[in-house]
Design a protein around this motif. Structure first.
Motif, PDB file in Angstrom:
ATOM      1  N   ILE A 438      10.171 -18.039  30.371  1.00 22.71           N
ATOM      2  CA  ILE A 438       9.876 -16.880  31.237  1.00 22.71           C
ATOM      3  C   ILE A 438      10.442 -17.126  32.631  1.00 22.71           C
ATOM      4  CG2 ILE A 438       8.030 -15.520  32.287  1.00 22.71           C
ATOM      5  CD1 ILE A 438       6.304 -16.268  29.825  1.00 22.71           C
ATOM      6  N   LEU A 439      10.271 -18.326  33.128  1.00 22.85           N
ATOM      7  CA  LEU A 439      10.776 -18.667  34.457  1.00 22.85           C
ATOM      8  C   LEU A 439      12.300 -18.667  34.493  1.00 22.85           C
ATOM      9  CD1 LEU A 439      10.292 -19.646  37.358  1.00 22.85           C
ATOM     10  CD2 LEU A 439      10.146 -21.983  36.445  1.00 22.85           C
ATOM     11  N   THR A 440      12.936 -19.243  33.469  1.00 21.66           N
ATOM     12  CA  THR A 440      14.401 -19.328  33.494  1.00 21.66           C
ATOM     13  C   THR A 440      15.048 -17.963  33.319  1.00 21.66           C
ATOM     14  OG1 THR A 440      14.396 -19.885  31.121  1.00 21.66           O
ATOM     15  CG2 THR A 440      14.455 -21.727  32.685  1.00 21.66           C
ATOM     16  N   ILE A 441      14.446 -17.061  32.559  1.00 28.06           N
ATOM     17  CA  ILE A 441      15.048 -15.732  32.445  1.00 28.06           C
ATOM     18  C   ILE A 441      14.869 -14.960  33.755  1.00 28.06           C
ATOM     19  CG2 ILE A 441      13.117 -14.339  31.571  1.00 28.06           C
ATOM     20  CD1 ILE A 441      16.700 -14.337  30.202  1.00 28.06           C
ATOM     21  N   TYR A 442      13.788 -15.251  34.485  1.00 34.41           N
ATOM     22  CA  TYR A 442      13.642 -14.642  35.805  1.00 34.41           C
ATOM     23  C   TYR A 442      14.752 -15.131  36.738  1.00 34.41           C
ATOM     24  CZ  TYR A 442      11.926 -13.760  40.511  1.00 34.41           C
ATOM     25  OH  TYR A 442      11.838 -13.369  41.824  1.00 34.41           O
ATOM     26  N   LEU A 443      15.080 -16.412  36.664  1.00 36.14           N
ATOM     27  CA  LEU A 443      16.170 -16.943  37.477  1.00 36.14           C
ATOM     28  C   LEU A 443      17.499 -16.327  37.081  1.00 36.14           C
ATOM     29  CD1 LEU A 443      15.115 -20.714  37.591  1.00 36.14           C
ATOM     30  CD2 LEU A 443      14.863 -18.992  39.396  1.00 36.14           C
ATOM     31  N   ALA A 444      17.664 -16.057  35.770  1.00 30.82           N
ATOM     32  CA  ALA A 444      18.879 -15.374  35.323  1.00 30.82           C
ATOM     33  C   ALA A 444      18.958 -13.979  35.922  1.00 30.82           C
ATOM     34  CB  ALA A 444      18.909 -15.310  33.797  1.00 30.82           C
ATOM     35  N   ALA A 445      17.831 -13.270  35.935  1.00 30.58           N
ATOM     36  CA  ALA A 445      17.817 -11.922  36.498  1.00 30.58           C
ATOM     37  C   ALA A 445      18.118 -11.957  37.995  1.00 30.58           C
ATOM     38  CB  ALA A 445      16.462 -11.267  36.236  1.00 30.58           C
ATOM     39  N   ARG A 446      17.611 -12.947  38.697  1.00 34.40           N
ATOM     40  CA  ARG A 446      17.872 -13.080  40.131  1.00 34.40           C
ATOM     41  C   ARG A 446      19.349 -13.367  40.406  1.00 34.40           C
ATOM     42  NH1 ARG A 446      14.398 -16.810  43.803  1.00 34.40           N
ATOM     43  NH2 ARG A 446      15.928 -15.876  45.209  1.00 34.40           N
TER      44      ARG A 446
END
Length: 887
Positions: A438-446
């Motif tokens: 969940i955290l890494t996909i948020y970083l991808a979105a950022r």
């Protein structure tokens, strides 16, 4: 219609892929051993090949986009055709690798003093697996990115939807392949013919694709790539973080699948049907999730938000549903009503109801989290696919990352986490890994060009909170609570648990009842016991054949259990005793049974091999053993058939010295009559000299001999018993107290067995029907009357029953055999799995004028016990409904 046809082709391709994988696992098991290592090798190479094939094909096809839009589809068709050819070649080649397996297998002596597979053997095995399976799996992986390129080149705005449907239909085909292979095709037509179905599916997919692609256009496959395409990398920050995300989800998802397999293997037993149902439910759920994830993105957008919420759903549903299926959990309680109906139903409905019970239980636990797992690949692609010149490469990078994660999840969970942390602790780490995505996909979105806003941050926070709730609930679960009910404690016998531990292969528990007898339970099923019932037939595996030999030199015991069979062999004047068991974990529990096995593993004549029995035999020169004896786990369990086939018996026979024996467990009550006859047919086809004897109640033993008839000379038998007083004492302890008791072990000769199996197809590696013969409730399994002929004991002991009468050393032998025939024909004996000690049915079959007080009965402790009260449940104190002991 063109797109629909492509989906149909990829559905067929998915079915073919699973057919091949299931068959490869079987062949590698037969050739290199039914070990977790050979199964992991096939799975690991299969998934790694998919990832690498997708990665390289994606890079290659993007660089040749100038060749025309039909090129990816044309190449896809050629790949499917090549897969068909390689699939057929492998189906023909893999069963013939036995000599190579023997050549590359070597042992090293480990710290315990036991012989273990050498590191060089592992390297050679993995190198061979890579060499054989990597080419075809690379092509399989290439098919996905080729079709992604074809479908998205003009529809990038629908990436999530189109990839979701494409990935989903492939999963659906895989589910069909899993069900077809194990539940229909292999039982009906065998492994080779089943592989041909995969070949046909691949060829059909190839024909569909090539017809849709049309003839090659100008430029063709050899068109010069565009320089710009070669220079631009697909791995920008967003794609890199997305790849890390899919690596984490692949690791977590495959690890959780291993947990599911372990849990249901313990809950229902290691039956092919359970594996097939579990795999099919999982794949169908992922199919639905893939399509649904793509549809949600098509309608709502926000790929990162969908991914985060779905991944939080994976964590909380997987944790809570597994917890609710533990003892006392809601799902377990919910299923008890159906289980009660299943037990109370008639024979005609029982199999169907039990299958539905299993499907429902499995579906309730895994369907929802597997559905949400299906979101990951299409939604992740939707996040990164925004450039026509990098479609294939980005899809390939994500596919490779996901498969690397899955391979790592499988290996690390099976070989590291479960042995060191147990199932419950391993699951905790896997849930944390899944939540980290969940955290890494948020970083991808950022990292996207448009940047993410507060909404993405809020969704990430909510998703992490939901996942944390599930993880917190899991942490609060009592230690060992998930598998607490699977120690298999028989409360009626006053049993208590002495030890519980988890290993690579199994959950082991050792229990002790009020009388001091102990049981070894693996994965919640009784495998071996120290009761007189268990000791009797296990000791006879060794005592019976070795008492035919004056100077036996070397014996092999396959499957150690509690050590009763090995201990019996060690009582004889042999020079060397080899003990082979797949599980180091089982061998380490031998001290719990030292009172009965007398520390046989420390006997200076003993050599211990941690290996598959069939693979070990291949490494031995011809004429090695005077005795090969084995008692595998419940015979309907997956993989056990490799020790009951015609090919195995031919291998064992080739390793015998002249006059040597093979003794094999035949728990005929565990499978239907037709399967029993197939087992016997395989044995008597290989061994020209064979008889059937009785071990204990319904535990029968097949006895085969090389080059000499299976005959006993009473004078020689008496002399051997005199020279081996410890053997005579041990036989008396297990109710073989006299020569009459010994001769009374006879059940049938080879002529009877041949008549009974006339026209029956023998059990073979190609058609292991035994694994598909599990009776839902073994009360429906009956021992065939055709193989019960104790009155023919004169075939084995000519002097015992001659026209002049029986030998005076065998008082009452004809009556003894007549009583045994009455017992064999009793419904209590043939049809009821748990011996209830109801002597009335047996007394009814006694000869006229004979009562339980007759001197022949009273002089035999074995006959006498049939007319005495027995405790409820299966002989040996195992709970009613348990499979036969093993080891």
């Amino acid at each position: 219609m063109r797109t629909l046809a492509i989906y149909v082709a990829f559905f067929l391709s998915g079915a073919a892929g699973l057919i091949y994988q299931v068959i490869w696992v079987r062949h590698f098991g037969n050739v290199f051993g039914n070990t977790v290592y050979s199964a992991s090798l096939v799975t690991g190479v299969f998934m790694l090949g998919l990832g690498l094939g997708g990665f390289f094909a994606g890079r290659w096809i993007d660089r040749r986009r100038a060749a025309g839009v039909g090129l990816p589809l044309r190449l896809y068709g050629l790949a499917e055709g090549s897969i068909a050819i390689l699939g057929l070649l492998l189906a023909l080649l893999l069963p013939r690798l036995g000599p190579i397996a023997a050549w590359i297998t070597s042992y090293r002596v480990g710290a315990s003093g036991w012989h273990e597979i050498s590191y060089g053997t592992h390297v050679a095995l993995y190198a061979l697996g890579l060499g054989l399976l990597l080419p075809i799996t690379l092509l399989m992986g290439a098919t996905l990115t080729l079709l992604v390129r074809h479908l998205l080149v003009e529809h990038l705005d629908e990436a999530g939807w189109r990839i979701g449907v494409l990935y989903g239909v492939n999963m659906g085909g895989a589910a069909l392949g899993a069900l077809l292979t194990d539940l229909l095709l292999v039982p009906m037509v065998g492994l080779l013919a089943t592989a041909s179905f995969g070949v046909v599916f691949n060829l059909a997919a190839a024909m569909i694709a090539l017809r849709l692609a049309g003839p090659p256009g100008e430029g063709g496959a050899g068109a010069t790539p565009e320089p710009a395409a070669r220079e631009r990398s697909p791995l920008d920050a967003r794609t890199a973080w997305t790849a890390v995300t899919l690596l984490l989800t692949g690791f977590g998802a495959m690890g959780i699948e291993i947990i599911w397999f372990r849990f249901f293997n313990i809950t229902f037993g290691a039956y092919r049907e359970v594996f097939s149902i579990l795999l099919a439910v999982m794949l169908v759920s992922m199919w639905a999730g893939s399509v649904c994830g793509g549809a949600l993105h098509r309608r709502l957008g926000g790929a990162a938000r969908i991914f985060m919420l779905s991944q939080a759903g994976v964590v909380i549903t997987a944790t809570l549903l597994l917890m609710s299926s533990e003892p006392g959990g809601a799902l377990r309680y919910f299923n008890e009503s159906l289980r009660a109906d299943f037990i109370a139903s008639g024979p005609l409905l029982r199999d169907l109801m039990a299958a539905w019970w299993r499907i429902r239980m499995i579906g309730l636990v895994i369907a929802l989290p597997a559905f949400l797992m299906g979101f990951t690949f299409p939604v992740a692609n939707a996040l990164v696919q925004d450039a026509e010149d990098r479609i294939g490469r980005r899809a390939g990078v994500l596919y490779l990352a996901n498969t690397i994660g899955a391979v790592a999840g499988s290996f690390v969970t099976g070989f590291v986490l479960i042995p060191f942390l147990g199932t419950q602790g391993s699951a905790l780490l896997l849930f944390v890994a899944s939540a980290t995505a969940i955290l890494t996909i948020y970083l991808a979105a950022r990292s996207s060009a448009a940047r993410s806003g507060r909404l993405e941050l809020a969704v990430a926070g909510a998703a992490l909170t939901v996942a944390a709730v599930g993880i917190g609930a899991w942490i609060g679960l009592d230690r060992g609570g998930l598998l607490a009910a699977h120690a298999n404690v028989n409360r009626l016998a006053g049993e208590r648990v002495l030890s519980t531990s988890e290993g690579v292969y199994e959950l082991i528990s050792v229990t002790e009842d009020e009388s001091g007898h102990r049981r070894l339970n693996t994965n919640g099923h009784s495998m071996s016991a120290t009761t007189i019932h268990g000791r009797r037939y296990m000791r006879l595996f060794s005592h019976f054949p070795l008492l035919h030999l004056d100077q036996p030199k070397r014996a092999l015991v396959i499957c150690f259990g509690v050590g009763s069979t090995a201990r019996a062999a060690a009582m004889h004047p042999i020079e060397r005793l080899d003990i082979v068991d797949l599980s180091r974990h089982v061998l380490k529990h031998a001290p719990y049974f030292e009172k009965w096995n007398h520390g046989v593993l420390q006997d200076e004549r003993v050599e211990v091999f941690v290996q598959d029995g069939r693979t070990h035999l291949r490494t031995q020169p011809p004429g090695t053993y005077d005795l090969v004896t084995l008692e595998p786990p419940p015979i309907a369990f997956a993989g056990v058939s490799s020790l009951y086939t015609r090919e195995f018996y031919e291998l064992a026979k080739s390793k015998l010295r002249e006059g040597g024996f093979v003794t094999q467990w035949l728990p005929a009550y565990q499978v239907p009559e037709e399967t029993n006859l197939a087992l016997v047919a395989a044995f008597v086809e290989v061994f020209e000299n064979a008889i059937l004897i009785q071990g204990d109640t319904r535990e029968l033993i097949l006895v085969g001999r090389l080059g000499q008839p299976v005959e006993i000379d009473l004078d020689a038998l008496e002399e051997r018993l005199r020279q081996r007083p410890v053997v005579k004492e041990d036989l008396a302890e297990v109710r073989v107290a006299s020569l009459t008791d010994f001769i009374g072990l006879f059940v049938a000769g080879r002529a009877t067995l041949l008549r009974a199996t006339e026209g029956v197809e023998p059990m073979s590696d190609d058609r292991p029907v035994m694994e598909f013969s599990q009776s839902t409730h073994v009360q429906e399994s009956t021992i065939p009357l055709e193989i019960l002929a104790p009155w023919e004991a004169g075939q084995w002991c000519p002097a015992c029953l001659s026209p002049e009468g029986s030998d005076p050393r065998l008082p009452g032998l004809p009556l003894y055999l007549g009583i045994m025939m009455g017992i064999y024909h009793s419904p209590d004996y043939r049809e009821i799995r748990s011996w209830e000690g109801d002597s009335r049915a047996i007394e009814f079959l006694l000869p006229d004028g004979v009562t339980p007080q007759h001197p022949v009965i009273q002089s035999s402790p074995w006959l006498r016990h049939f007319f005495e009260s027995e405790p409820p449940g299966r002989p040996g104190g195992a709970p009613p409904g348990e499979p036969g002991d093993a080891g």
